[in-house]
Motif scaffolding. Structure first.
Motif, mmCIF file in Angstrom:
data_model
loop_
_atom_site.group_PDB
_atom_site.id
_atom_site.type_symbol
_atom_site.label_atom_id
_atom_site.label_comp_id
_atom_site.label_asym_id
_atom_site.label_seq_id
_atom_site.Cartn_x
_atom_site.Cartn_y
_atom_site.Cartn_z
ATOM 1 N N ALA A 33 1.021 -0.981 0.026
ATOM 2 C CA ALA A 33 0.283 -0.110 -0.150
ATOM 3 C C ALA A 33 0.715 0.900 -0.294
ATOM 4 N N HIS A 34 0.338 2.307 -0.805
ATOM 5 C CA HIS A 34 1.173 3.998 -0.391
ATOM 6 C C HIS A 34 0.335 4.101 0.355
ATOM 7 N N GLY A 35 0.707 6.172 0.964
ATOM 8 C CA GLY A 35 0.541 6.522 1.406
ATOM 9 C C GLY A 35 0.078 6.511 2.561
ATOM 10 N N LEU A 36 -1.607 7.394 2.045
ATOM 11 C CA LEU A 36 -2.382 7.348 4.108
ATOM 12 C C LEU A 36 -3.236 5.886 3.532
ATOM 13 N N GLU A 37 -3.275 4.707 2.609
ATOM 14 C CA GLU A 37 -3.744 3.310 2.880
ATOM 15 C C GLU A 37 -2.900 2.887 3.792
ATOM 16 N N ARG A 38 -1.140 2.612 3.521
ATOM 17 C CA ARG A 38 -0.045 2.437 4.260
ATOM 18 C C ARG A 38 -0.428 3.160 5.578
ATOM 19 N N LYS A 39 -0.360 3.830 6.044
ATOM 20 C CA LYS A 39 -0.723 4.549 7.507
ATOM 21 C C LYS A 39 -1.425 4.051 8.522
ATOM 22 N N ASP A 40 -2.795 4.350 6.963
ATOM 23 C CA ASP A 40 -4.049 3.318 8.103
ATOM 24 C C ASP A 40 -3.351 2.453 8.698
ATOM 25 N N LEU A 41 -2.781 1.349 7.403
ATOM 26 C CA LEU A 41 -2.366 -0.477 7.863
ATOM 27 C C LEU A 41 -1.873 -0.339 9.442
ATOM 28 N N LEU A 42 -0.462 0.406 9.213
ATOM 29 C CA LEU A 42 0.226 0.856 10.035
ATOM 30 C C LEU A 42 -0.208 0.226 11.517
ATOM 31 N N ARG A 43 -1.070 2.092 11.357
ATOM 32 C CA ARG A 43 -1.626 2.298 12.501
ATOM 33 C C ARG A 43 -2.317 1.295 13.104
ATOM 34 N N GLN A 44 -2.891 0.753 11.939
ATOM 35 C CA GLN A 44 -4.249 -1.224 12.490
ATOM 36 C C GLN A 44 -3.143 -1.595 13.557
ATOM 37 N N GLY A 45 -1.995 -1.524 13.205
ATOM 38 C CA GLY A 45 -0.879 -2.972 13.698
ATOM 39 C C GLY A 45 -0.690 -2.443 14.580
ATOM 40 N N VAL A 46 -0.381 -1.248 14.793
ATOM 41 C CA VAL A 46 0.230 -0.968 16.374
ATOM 42 C C VAL A 46 -0.535 -1.035 16.954
ATOM 43 N N ALA A 47 -2.002 -0.678 16.966
ATOM 44 C CA ALA A 47 -3.283 -0.746 17.926
ATOM 45 C C ALA A 47 -3.207 -2.048 18.359
ATOM 46 N N ALA A 48 -3.141 -3.848 17.699
ATOM 47 C CA ALA A 48 -3.057 -4.262 17.778
ATOM 48 C C ALA A 48 -1.930 -4.930 18.112
ATOM 49 N N MET A 49 -0.455 -4.378 18.442
ATOM 50 C CA MET A 49 -0.018 -5.083 19.141
ATOM 51 C C MET A 49 0.464 -4.193 20.573
ATOM 52 N N LYS A 50 -0.120 -3.398 20.882
ATOM 53 C CA LYS A 50 -0.260 -2.606 21.682
ATOM 54 C C LYS A 50 -1.446 -3.558 22.806
ATOM 55 N N ARG A 51 -2.200 -3.783 22.198
ATOM 56 C CA ARG A 51 -3.275 -4.560 22.845
ATOM 57 C C ARG A 51 -2.252 -5.934 23.357
ATOM 58 N N VAL A 52 -1.675 -6.515 22.634
ATOM 59 C CA VAL A 52 -0.310 -7.427 23.311
ATOM 60 C C VAL A 52 0.543 -7.042 24.044
ATOM 61 N N THR A 53 1.193 -6.039 24.097
ATOM 62 C CA THR A 53 1.973 -5.482 25.163
ATOM 63 C C THR A 53 1.902 -5.277 26.538
ATOM 64 N N VAL A 54 0.490 -5.118 26.250
ATOM 65 C CA VAL A 54 -0.123 -4.236 27.673
ATOM 66 C C VAL A 54 -0.044 -5.896 28.840
ATOM 67 N N ASP A 55 -0.284 -7.458 28.155
ATOM 68 C CA ASP A 55 -0.934 -8.192 28.434
ATOM 69 C C ASP A 55 0.165 -8.870 29.257
ATOM 70 N N LYS A 56 0.155 -9.736 30.454
ATOM 71 C CA LYS A 56 2.097 -10.081 31.534
ATOM 72 C C LYS A 56 2.194 -11.395 30.698
ATOM 73 N N GLN A 57 1.711 -12.058 29.446
ATOM 74 C CA GLN A 57 2.145 -12.601 28.868
ATOM 75 C C GLN A 57 3.319 -12.268 27.531
ATOM 76 N N ALA A 58 3.077 -11.029 27.263
ATOM 77 C CA ALA A 58 3.581 -9.878 26.447
ATOM 78 C C ALA A 58 5.426 -10.373 26.141
ATOM 79 N N THR A 59 6.164 -10.889 24.615
ATOM 80 C CA THR A 59 7.290 -11.157 25.030
ATOM 81 C C THR A 59 8.542 -10.793 24.598
ATOM 82 N N ALA A 60 9.273 -10.390 25.050
ATOM 83 C CA ALA A 60 10.451 -9.294 24.120
ATOM 84 C C ALA A 60 10.408 -9.036 22.352
ATOM 85 N N ARG A 61 9.722 -10.571 21.755
ATOM 86 C CA ARG A 61 9.282 -10.323 20.540
ATOM 87 C C ARG A 61 8.566 -9.579 20.347
ATOM 88 N N ASP A 62 7.346 -9.759 20.691
ATOM 89 C CA ASP A 62 6.318 -8.653 21.243
ATOM 90 C C ASP A 62 6.218 -7.415 20.495
#
Length: 125
Positions: A33-62
């Motif tokens: 993807a390019h431009g705003l569409e790319r940024k939107d996809l990445l922001r969604q990915g960040v949001a998902a990983m932020k939910r992972v990293t707040v969990d006590k089972q989050a790993t260094a890989r996360d």
């Protein structure tokens, strides 16, 4: 009904594995993807990983995956914090250290080329 990746939103009860998979899928899709569409996809990915990293089972890989997503978005400060957390959680993993050092070296080269303004000493303009 078929949803596109852009329309996918994790359920509040999504498992860590579902969130990790969604983040990885969004990161992969962002490469095509390019431009705003790319940024939107990445922001969604960040949001998902932020939910992972707040969990006590989050790993260094996360945390490393979150750092990569932040860097792809251009948020170096957040990326630095995430990679530092990955290094803190797995002090023996030299891959995280080398990724952090590599990013610092790339920034220094960009500073020398003038792509990023070099900081001025305090008291001088």
């Amino acid at each position: 009904m078929v949803l596109t990746l852009k329309e996918m939103r994790p359920e509040p009860s999504s498992s860590l594995e579902d969130l990790r998979s969604l983040s990885a899928s969004l990161a992969l899709a962002s490469r095509h993807a390019h431009g705003l569409e790319r940024k939107d996809l990445l922001r969604q990915g960040v949001a998902a990983m932020k939910r992972v990293t707040v969990d006590k089972q989050a790993t260094a890989r996360d945390w490393h995956r979150l750092a990569q997503l932040y860097r792809q978005l251009g948020d170096r400060d957040a990326g630095d914090q995430a990679i530092k957390e990955a290094m803190r959680r797995d002090e023996t993993n030299l891959f995280y250290v080398s990724a952090y050092v590599n990013d610092l070296l790339q920034r220094r080269q960009a500073d020398r080329r003038g792509a990023i303004p070099a900081p001025t000493p305090q008291g001088r303009a």
